[in-house]
Design a protein around this motif. Structure first.
Motif, PDB file in Angstrom:
ATOM      1  N   SER B 308      46.009  40.139 101.703  1.00 24.90           N
ATOM      2  CA  SER B 308      45.562  39.995 100.322  1.00 24.90           C
ATOM      3  C   SER B 308      46.746  39.827  99.369  1.00 24.90           C
ATOM      4  O   SER B 308      47.567  40.726  99.212  1.00 24.90           O
ATOM      5  CB  SER B 308      44.763  41.237  99.899  1.00 24.90           C
ATOM      6  OG  SER B 308      44.666  41.277  98.483  1.00 24.90           O
ATOM      7  N   LEU B 310      46.620  40.007  96.329  1.00 26.86           N
ATOM      8  CA  LEU B 310      46.467  41.010  95.275  1.00 26.86           C
ATOM      9  C   LEU B 310      47.073  42.343  95.699  1.00 26.86           C
ATOM     10  O   LEU B 310      47.748  43.005  94.916  1.00 26.86           O
ATOM     11  CB  LEU B 310      44.987  41.195  94.940  1.00 26.86           C
ATOM     12  CG  LEU B 310      44.303  39.959  94.352  1.00 26.86           C
ATOM     13  CD1 LEU B 310      42.840  40.247  94.091  1.00 26.86           C
ATOM     14  CD2 LEU B 310      45.004  39.536  93.067  1.00 26.86           C
ATOM     15  N   PRO B 320      49.778  51.602  92.692  1.00 20.37           N
ATOM     16  CA  PRO B 320      48.812  52.088  93.681  1.00 20.37           C
ATOM     17  C   PRO B 320      47.412  51.591  93.339  1.00 20.37           C
ATOM     18  O   PRO B 320      46.531  52.362  92.975  1.00 20.37           O
ATOM     19  CB  PRO B 320      48.932  53.609  93.552  1.00 20.37           C
ATOM     20  CG  PRO B 320      49.319  53.830  92.137  1.00 20.37           C
ATOM     21  CD  PRO B 320      50.182  52.646  91.745  1.00 20.37           C
ATOM     22  N   ASN B 321      47.196  50.291  93.469  1.00 17.29           N
ATOM     23  CA  ASN B 321      45.984  49.651  92.958  1.00 17.29           C
ATOM     24  C   ASN B 321      44.843  49.773  93.973  1.00 17.29           C
ATOM     25  O   ASN B 321      44.652  48.922  94.841  1.00 17.29           O
ATOM     26  CB  ASN B 321      46.295  48.178  92.657  1.00 17.29           C
ATOM     27  CG  ASN B 321      45.249  47.579  91.746  1.00 17.29           C
ATOM     28  OD1 ASN B 321      44.056  47.719  92.021  1.00 17.29           O
ATOM     29  ND2 ASN B 321      45.675  46.944  90.669  1.00 17.29           N
ATOM     30  N   GLY B 323      41.620  49.523  93.702  1.00 20.33           N
ATOM     31  CA  GLY B 323      40.547  48.528  93.652  1.00 20.33           C
ATOM     32  C   GLY B 323      40.839  47.356  94.566  1.00 20.33           C
ATOM     33  O   GLY B 323      39.958  46.863  95.276  1.00 20.33           O
ATOM     34  N   ARG B 324      42.089  46.898  94.580  1.00 21.02           N
ATOM     35  CA  ARG B 324      42.435  45.751  95.411  1.00 21.02           C
ATOM     36  C   ARG B 324      42.322  46.098  96.886  1.00 21.02           C
ATOM     37  O   ARG B 324      41.893  45.281  97.700  1.00 21.02           O
ATOM     38  CB  ARG B 324      43.856  45.285  95.100  1.00 21.02           C
ATOM     39  CG  ARG B 324      44.052  44.905  93.640  1.00 21.02           C
ATOM     40  CD  ARG B 324      45.440  44.319  93.397  1.00 21.02           C
ATOM     41  NE  ARG B 324      45.700  44.194  91.960  1.00 21.02           N
ATOM     42  CZ  ARG B 324      46.752  43.561  91.455  1.00 21.02           C
ATOM     43  NH1 ARG B 324      47.635  42.993  92.259  1.00 21.02           N
ATOM     44  NH2 ARG B 324      46.925  43.483  90.160  1.00 21.02           N
ATOM     45  N   LEU B 326      40.382  48.501  98.269  1.00 21.70           N
ATOM     46  CA  LEU B 326      38.966  48.675  98.627  1.00 21.70           C
ATOM     47  C   LEU B 326      38.259  47.329  98.710  1.00 21.70           C
ATOM     48  O   LEU B 326      37.453  47.083  99.615  1.00 21.70           O
ATOM     49  CB  LEU B 326      38.266  49.574  97.599  1.00 21.70           C
ATOM     50  CG  LEU B 326      38.776  51.018  97.531  1.00 21.70           C
ATOM     51  CD1 LEU B 326      37.999  51.813  96.486  1.00 21.70           C
ATOM     52  CD2 LEU B 326      38.685  51.704  98.884  1.00 21.70           C
ATOM     53  N   ALA B 327      38.543  46.421  97.777  1.00 18.69           N
ATOM     54  CA  ALA B 327      37.896  45.102  97.810  1.00 18.69           C
ATOM     55  C   ALA B 327      38.266  44.362  99.096  1.00 18.69           C
ATOM     56  O   ALA B 327      37.418  43.722  99.717  1.00 18.69           O
ATOM     57  CB  ALA B 327      38.294  44.284  96.577  1.00 18.69           C
ATOM     58  N   ALA B 328      39.527  44.456  99.504  1.00 20.75           N
ATOM     59  CA  ALA B 328      39.951  43.775 100.740  1.00 20.75           C
ATOM     60  C   ALA B 328      39.247  44.367 101.958  1.00 20.75           C
ATOM     61  O   ALA B 328      38.801  43.637 102.852  1.00 20.75           O
ATOM     62  CB  ALA B 328      41.466  43.864 100.895  1.00 20.75           C
TER      63      ALA B 328
END
Lengths: 412, 412
Positions: B308, B310, B320-321, B323-324, B326-328
């Protein structure tokens, strides 16, 4: 810096009989920002949708699926600012609360409302502020509200995206208007792609469902900016049935063909607009794959090329880097691909040049031709797999410094 | 700027009895550059290999596959500068010519030689210059040639990559030494990853073949820099049989276990070195996935996160993102994944923190902990899918401005 995209002219966005749109400032995440859109559909409207396959799908996506299964949808509510994704049970309650409040306002049932959210994920949706804004959105409802709505559903988009056209169906003029938002899955916590297309044709629910899937496949499911699939992606097709044509009930005949072509055209233009507005984009690239045994393998090849960071950075540099393109085709996953038979062309709207054949660089190819083509901002990579008659096209943008800058600097 | 990687100490690279290495300047693409490596194996050596699955595989890869099918390999020839990929029939002739010339020089048969090329693709290999350099490489043959060879096989690597260790097998000391090259598939025309590991154990051909596949799977096939698979990737495992242990003929027992562990360890360290030297890398990331129903789905999730853009740009920014990440995980392709059960930890060598559970951010998580962890250059994303007992780890690096700069500025 969007690639060959400009704000739509409000006069070009035709009202769709049976559809009214209203917007309001609800203060979902920021003040002084129209962040709430209400779409009201006339009785008898039919609605179909397709949604993200991400397992971390957002709460509103789950509620949309439930309500579409019941049918008789009469309203859509869209908020920006907060995506209501990764929010667990409280998120589901917020989405259901949005529907209930909208239903009370409009005198319909809660399961006749579809909720949509886009924005930051992992943050709770302030449902009370959203609900407080609904009466103002209702008061704003009007048939020519598409231009304002296309702006109100934006998150990190630099331009509003909306398209309108008419088509003759069964001797009646059918109007098709749509809007989309998304800068292409590249804004991590700004959760992503929404598309809404409405027409006033009379078409059976079954065919509408088939058409939304086909249109999504040929448009929103054929674009990529960076391969990241969001938690909230939704594409909705509405048919209000007010055009007065004889109901289209079979996927055959001139009326169906005309409606199908026009809806797909609108969806493709809305999807391409998302790529053109991809963050950091400087080039719009079409990867057109033909000669496959089926559409699926053409898409595999198209996506392998479109996702390759090496290809995308080369296009950013206007470098006709054949090696990167050939390598991406080679690892696309077609185990029995005969690379000695395939051919590759690079093109722009003015010319197209054969660049690879017989497993290597085309003998006729000269670097100057490649450089000349790459200087354009609209580029096509055409690939003939020479295995069959199937074809598919994938649209993407290049990969620039700005992509890294935007996504590295961004803090949730 | 390689991440926690330094040039190996020549004294640490132990000779493997039965293996001699020599290097020479052949002027393949640039002058004054050691670009030719000859490896001579003692009679009785066994060799096994795995190769790229890219359909645009290079000519030497095709020839290696043919010659390994015959067996009794006695020499390897490696050139840098030109990859001999995308070169059609003339490329195959060049690879075969390399083998024939080496065979004449060493008094063996042409099909006892394995050829390897790395460098620019789509350009013809100057086979006459290569052949002219072979006698000088032969004159340079020596048992302690690993350090020089590890440098001679480099293309855009910033550091040589070589590892050595010993292990007790059946009461005998077995030496395992290996080298690799590659900056991680990110150098488009600089075609890519080569790995050579030699040991002096006595092991059956069947087990050697199984071990090279398993070691590749756990090492070179578990790394990614940008998802681009090259045309030339090759990993070779050699067993000269000079250690004097009783022949290992079954995948069981202490001798097999010791050899297997040591070979995999060397391969993993060589593979990780490629990621640490990934162009533009500032962070070394381990994506450790556990609790899967099988290894394949763990790898799917690991690669979705590791590929990813992102996630990679967020790690570059020490962000420490969640959301990126979890989305992946959500789009990794596990259709029946229950996101409410999975848990995610962020860690570095000093600490590990639970960051996500119950379908969203962990209640105990605070941003300060995430920021503290991300300040380290060695990071782990640990993901428990809570579905089974399988596990897999993928290693990658972050995605920086320098990646775009290197790949956009690069011209073939």
């Amino acid at each position: 810096m969007a690639v060959n995209l400009s704000t739509p002219n409000p006069a070009d966005l035709r009202p769709v009989p049976g559809v009214r749109l209203g917007v309001a400032e609800a203060g979902i995440r920021k003040a002084n920002r129209r962040d709430l859109t209400l779409i009201e559909l006339a009785p008898g409207s039919r609605v179909a949708g397709v949604f993200t396959r991400n397992r971390f799908c957002a709460a509103p996506v789950q509620v949309c699926r439930e309500h579409l299964a019941v049918g008789d949808i009469r309203a859509l509510v869209i908020n920006t600012g907060i995506a209501n994704a990764g929010t667990g049970e409280p998120g589901l309650a917020a989405a259901r609360g949005t529907c209930a409040a909208t239903a009370r306002l409009l005198g319909i049932a809660a399961d006749q409302v579809l909720p949509f959210s886009t924005g930051v994920i992992l943050e709770p949706l302030p449902v009370e502020r959203l609900v407080a804004g609904l009466p103002r959105a209702q008061a704003d409802l009007r048939a020519d509200g598409w231009f304002a709505a296309a702006h109100a559903i934006m998150t990190t988009d630099t331009l509003a995206k909306a398209v309108s056209r008419t088509v003759e169906v069964d001797g009646r003029t059918v109007t098709i208007t749509g809007m989309s938002k998304g800068a292409g899955m590249i804004k991590p916590n700004m959760a992503t792609m929404l598309g809404f297309v409405a027409c006033d044709a009379v078409v059976s629910q079954d065919l509408l469902g088939a058409l939304v899937r086909e249109a999504a496949d040929l448009s929103f499911n054929s674009i990529t900016v960076d391969g990241d699939t969001s938690t909230n992606d939704s594409f909705i097709l509405i048919a209000t049935g007010q055009a007065g044509n004889a109901e289209i009930t079979a996927a055959a005949g001139a009326a169906w063909a005309a409606l199908r072509e026009a809806v797909i055209d609108v969806a493709v233009r809305l999807a391409q607009a998302i790529v053109r507005d991809g963050e950091g984009a400087t080039k719009f690239m079409s990867i057109a794959v033909e000669g496959g045994t089926d559409r699926d393998e053409c898409r595999k090849v198209g996506y392998a090329v479109a996702h390759s960071p090496l290809v995308k950075t080369a296009f950013f540099a206007s470098d006709p880097n054949l090696g990167r393109i050939l390598a991406a085709i080679g690892y696309a996953g077609i185990d029995d691909l005969d690379v000695s038979r395939l051919r590759v062309w690079l093109g722009n709207p003015d010319e197209s040049v054969l660049v690879a054949e017989h497993g290597g660089r085309a003998a006729s190819y000269v670097e100057e031709a490649g450089a000349r083509i790459m200087a354009h901002s609209e580029l096509t990579v055409r690939i003939d797999l020479a295995r069959g008659s199937a074809a598919a096209t994938v649209w993407t943008c290049d990969f620039s410094y700005d992509y890294v800058k935007i996504n590295a600097d961004y803090r949730s």
